[in-house]
Design an enzyme around this catalytic site. Structure first.
Site, PDB file in Angstrom:
ATOM      1  CG  MET A  56      -1.449  -8.600  -6.308  1.00 39.54           C
ATOM      2  SD  MET A  56      -0.417  -7.660  -7.710  1.00 39.54           S
ATOM      3  CE  MET A  56       0.198  -9.207  -7.967  1.00 39.54           C
ATOM      4  NE  ARG A  57      -9.128 -11.972  -7.592  1.00 40.59           N
ATOM      5  CZ  ARG A  57      -8.854 -13.295  -7.900  1.00 40.59           C
ATOM      6  NH1 ARG A  57      -8.213 -13.926  -7.426  1.00 40.59           N
ATOM      7  NH2 ARG A  57      -9.825 -13.661  -8.714  1.00 40.59           N
ATOM      8  CB  ILE A  58      -7.824 -10.366 -13.918  1.00 41.02           C
ATOM      9  CG1 ILE A  58      -6.079 -10.294 -14.201  1.00 41.02           C
ATOM     10  CG2 ILE A  58      -8.443  -9.775 -15.205  1.00 41.02           C
ATOM     11  CD1 ILE A  58      -5.589 -11.344 -14.980  1.00 41.02           C
ATOM     12  CG  ASN A 118       1.516   3.141  -5.868  1.00 38.87           C
ATOM     13  OD1 ASN A 118       1.958   4.162  -6.516  1.00 38.87           O
ATOM     14  ND2 ASN A 118       1.978   1.997  -6.105  1.00 38.87           N
ATOM     15  CG  LEU A 169      -2.539  -8.346 -17.944  1.00 38.88           C
ATOM     16  CD1 LEU A 169      -3.182  -8.489 -16.379  1.00 38.88           C
ATOM     17  CD2 LEU A 169      -1.722  -9.628 -18.039  1.00 38.88           C
ATOM     18  CG  ASP A 170      -1.238  -4.706 -16.622  1.00 30.52           C
ATOM     19  OD1 ASP A 170      -2.073  -4.097 -15.718  1.00 30.52           O
ATOM     20  OD2 ASP A 170      -0.528  -5.574 -16.403  1.00 30.52           O
ATOM     21  N   GLY A 186       0.666  -1.326   0.059  1.00 24.94           N
ATOM     22  CA  GLY A 186      -0.086   0.090   0.028  1.00 24.94           C
ATOM     23  C   GLY A 186       0.964   1.378   0.014  1.00 24.94           C
ATOM     24  CG  ASN A 234      -3.773  -1.104 -12.743  1.00 23.60           C
ATOM     25  OD1 ASN A 234      -3.521  -1.253 -11.546  1.00 23.60           O
ATOM     26  ND2 ASN A 234      -3.073  -1.750 -13.692  1.00 23.60           N
ATOM     27  CG  HIS A 271       1.991  -2.226 -15.478  1.00 22.79           C
ATOM     28  ND1 HIS A 271       1.560  -3.453 -14.880  1.00 22.79           N
ATOM     29  CD2 HIS A 271       3.002  -2.581 -16.333  1.00 22.79           C
ATOM     30  CE1 HIS A 271       2.416  -4.295 -15.420  1.00 22.79           C
ATOM     31  NE2 HIS A 271       3.283  -3.870 -16.338  1.00 22.79           N
TER      32      HIS A 271
HETATM   33  C1  GRF Z   1       3.411  -1.142  -7.663  1.00 25.32           C
HETATM   34  O1  GRF Z   1       4.534  -1.634  -8.121  1.00 25.32           O
HETATM   35  C2  GRF Z   1       2.354  -1.182  -8.589  1.00 25.32           C
HETATM   36  O2  GRF Z   1       2.822  -0.717  -9.767  1.00 25.32           O
HETATM   37  C3  GRF Z   1       1.810  -2.391  -8.739  1.00 25.32           C
HETATM   38  O3  GRF Z   1       1.829  -3.063  -7.725  1.00 25.32           O
HETATM   39  C4  GRF Z   1       2.605  -2.424  -6.746  1.00 25.32           C
HETATM   40  C5  GRF Z   1       1.778  -1.974  -5.702  1.00 25.32           C
HETATM   41  O4  GRF Z   1       2.596  -1.643  -4.526  1.00 25.32           O
HETATM   42  N1  GRF Z   1       0.407  -2.213  -9.378  1.00 25.32           N
HETATM   43  P1  GRF Z   1       2.024  -0.827  -3.475  1.00 25.32           P
HETATM   44  O5  GRF Z   1       1.325  -1.891  -2.671  1.00 25.32           O
HETATM   45  O6  GRF Z   1       1.398   0.338  -3.744  1.00 25.32           O
HETATM   46  O7  GRF Z   1       3.304  -0.631  -2.444  1.00 25.32           O
END
Ligand code: GRF
Length: 213
Positions: A90-92, A14, A144-145, A12, A107, A109
């Site tokens: 971590m889910r699609i 981000n 995906l992405d 977390g 999202n 990436h």
């Molecule tokens: C990041 O690298 C983001 O780009 C990817 O998952 C990671 C999440 O990191 N989708 P955090 O949980 O925000 O530290």
């Protein structure tokens, strides 16, 4: 003020960068709920510290992935969420979620998309031998992405980089561009036409492409 719902699975950082930006008065938004599919996600601890409501939705309780997404949509709607932020989720996601929030799911990436989608974007970039990688904030569509790109930041790949050192350099740029993308949305400055996202009044916008060493 824009109401956010943040979906997480992991540490977390981000999420934290978005919380910090809001608390610093630099982002006119409010996180109404943090949803995790993992009970152990440290992101939940961060939400708790900042008194943000948190909800766990476990995949094991929903054998059908559409039912899992229906529950997520229910929680988001019951908290009045306007923009959904996937932050290490971590889910699609299925069309159930995508169609409930069209062009209102973002999202992040850790690569310059469309290069290296999927898991371990940083490791993929390193193994491919690219000299520049980075990160991408995009709207979420099926696929995906994929989905229209909002902001990208470029990051150099150094001679002695490992997946860890490159990930760290990319992550610090993630923390910069994710709040920025949300701010542009909150200000009504993102205009999507097909695959292209135009930033209105781009002259006053900094950081479309950064190249920090
Ligand atoms: C990041 O690298 C983001 O780009 C990817 O998952 C990671 C999440 O990191 N989708 P955090 O949980 O925000 O530290």
């Amino acid at each position: 003020m824009l109401n956010l719902g943040v979906l997480v699975s992991g540490s977390g950082t981000n999420l934290q960068s978005i919380i910090d930006e809001i608390e610093a008065g630099k982002l006119d938004a409010s996180i109404k709920v943090v949803i995790s599919n993992k009970e152990s996600a440290f992101a939940l601890e961060r939400a708790g510290r900042h008194k943000i409501p948190k909800v766990i939705v476990k995949k094991s309780d929903y054998p059908l992935k559409e039912d899992f997404d229906r529950e997520i949509v229910r929680v988001l709607e019951s908290h009045g969420v306007e923009l959904v932020i996937l932050a290490g989720f971590m889910r699609i996601v299925t069309p159930v979620l995508i169609n409930a929030f069209p062009m209102r799911i973002m999202n992040i990436h850790p690569s310059l998309l469309p290069s290296f989608p999927g898991l371990d974007g940083q490791k993929q970039a390193l193994e491919h031998g690219v000299k520049i990688s980075g990160c991408t904030v995009h709207f979420v569509e099926e696929g995906l992405d994929s989905g229209p790109i909002i902001i990208q930041a470029a990051v150099p790949v150094l001679e002695d980089d490992t997946a860890e050192s490159l990930s760290k350099r990319i992550l610090s740029q993630e923390h910069r561009i994710y709040p920025e993308a949300i701010r542009l949305f909150a200000q009504g400055r993102l205009e999507v036409t097909g695959r292209r996202v135009r930033i209105k009044d781009a002259a006053t916008h900094s950081g479309m492409l950064v190249n920090p060493a």
